[in-house]
Design a protein around this motif. Structure first.
Motif, short mmCIF file in Angstrom:
data_model
loop_
_atom_site.label_atom_id
_atom_site.label_comp_id
_atom_site.label_asym_id
_atom_site.label_seq_id
_atom_site.Cartn_x
_atom_site.Cartn_y
_atom_site.Cartn_z
N LEU A 1 6.89 -17.15 2.71
CA LEU A 1 7.61 -15.83 2.17
C LEU A 1 7.47 -14.73 3.43
O LEU A 1 6.26 -14.47 4.12
N HIS A 2 8.51 -13.92 3.65
CA HIS A 2 8.69 -12.98 4.71
C HIS A 2 8.75 -12.01 4.06
O HIS A 2 9.87 -11.43 3.21
N MET A 3 7.86 -10.86 4.26
CA MET A 3 7.99 -9.44 3.58
C MET A 3 8.61 -8.79 4.65
O MET A 3 8.12 -8.58 6.04
N THR A 4 9.50 -7.87 4.27
CA THR A 4 10.17 -6.76 5.03
C THR A 4 10.28 -5.49 4.66
O THR A 4 10.12 -5.36 3.32
N GLY A 5 10.37 -4.41 5.27
CA GLY A 5 10.65 -3.07 4.67
C GLY A 5 9.44 -2.28 5.57
O GLY A 5 9.22 -2.36 6.69
N ALA A 6 8.96 -1.36 4.83
CA ALA A 6 8.12 -0.35 5.39
C ALA A 6 6.71 -1.18 5.90
O ALA A 6 6.41 -0.68 7.04
N CYS A 7 6.50 -2.19 5.47
CA CYS A 7 5.49 -3.04 5.92
C CYS A 7 5.86 -4.50 5.81
O CYS A 7 6.78 -4.92 5.13
N ALA A 8 5.77 -5.29 6.94
CA ALA A 8 6.15 -6.60 7.12
C ALA A 8 5.06 -7.46 7.34
O ALA A 8 3.86 -7.11 8.14
N ALA A 9 5.00 -8.60 7.01
CA ALA A 9 4.12 -9.73 7.15
C ALA A 9 4.72 -10.92 6.57
O ALA A 9 5.91 -11.06 6.01
N THR A 10 4.05 -12.23 7.08
CA THR A 10 4.43 -13.69 6.69
C THR A 10 3.21 -14.15 5.60
O THR A 10 2.10 -13.98 5.86
N LEU A 11 3.89 -14.66 4.57
CA LEU A 11 2.61 -15.01 3.71
C LEU A 11 2.93 -16.55 3.70
O LEU A 11 3.92 -17.05 3.47
N THR A 12 1.91 -17.33 3.98
CA THR A 12 2.02 -18.90 3.84
C THR A 12 1.11 -19.59 3.24
O THR A 12 -0.11 -19.16 3.18
#
Length: 205
Positions: A137-148
């Motif tokens: 899952l790719h998180m975007t916006g004020a904070c970004a990260a990849t969850l695997t």
């Protein structure tokens, strides 16, 4: 220094209430499975009123109010992967939006699709343990990260619903204004997804 932010409030409580109302909070424990039969299957979509991403390392959490996924679970009887995980379908897309975060809007999108959908235990009282390994899952916006990692849950034949009940997703490539989130943190995912059409039945033994 890491500052922890806890955002699991009204919307998250609503999500928990949905799960409780559907009677999906508790599911069968994983055990050896020899075969899984899908009826009423085919292409599906599923939606939720609230899904919660929670950092099990810090307690940081984000609640997404608008969530949709899609995939396929073909009719048939399956045995490949027994006795630990029998593949019965796949998830082809997933978006989680309107996510509450104090420092700005966030959204999550499924990457590296399709994700496998596996049965990991026998059906008990119409409820079957489900696992989706290889989830990204790719998180975007004020904070970004990849969850695997892996998303897990239980599927209810009567409710045609998937209760997401934890799993394990590891954060990486963290950037932006991510208060309370660091690389290597472990996330869980909870909420209830209602399937359409309401025909899918999974029976595993």
């Amino acid at each position: 220094m890491r500052v922890l932010t806890r955002t699991l409030t009204g919307a998250a409580a609503t999500g928990a209430a949905v799960v409780a109302a559907l009677g999906l909070a508790a599911g069968p424990a994983s055990a050896a499975v020899t075969s899984a039969t899908v009826t009423g299957g085919g292409s599906f979509s599923a939606a939720s009123g609230a899904v919660v991403f929670k950092d099990a390392t810090t307690g940081f959490s984000v609640t997404c109010a608008s969530d949709t996924v899609a995939g396929v679970a073909p009719n048939g009887t399956y045995t490949t992967g027994a006795p630990t995980a029998i593949r019965v379908g796949s998830l082809s897309s997933g978006t989680f939006t309107s996510c509450a975060y104090a420092l700005g809007p966030l959204s999550f999108a499924a990457q590296s699709v399709p994700w496998p959908v596996d049965v990991t235990g026998p059906t008990s009282a119409g409820v079957t343990a489900i696992s989706m390994p290889g989830a990204v899952l790719h998180m975007t916006g004020a904070c970004a990260a990849t969850l695997t990692g892996t998303v897990s849950g239980t599927y209810s034949d009567s409710g045609h619903s998937l209760s997401l009940n934890g799993g394990s997703l590891t954060a990486s490539a963290v950037s932006g204004t991510c208060v309370g989130l660091s690389n290597g943190d472990t996330f869980t995912l909870t909420g209830a997804l209602i399937f359409s059409p309401a025909t899918l039945v999974i029976q595993a033994v």
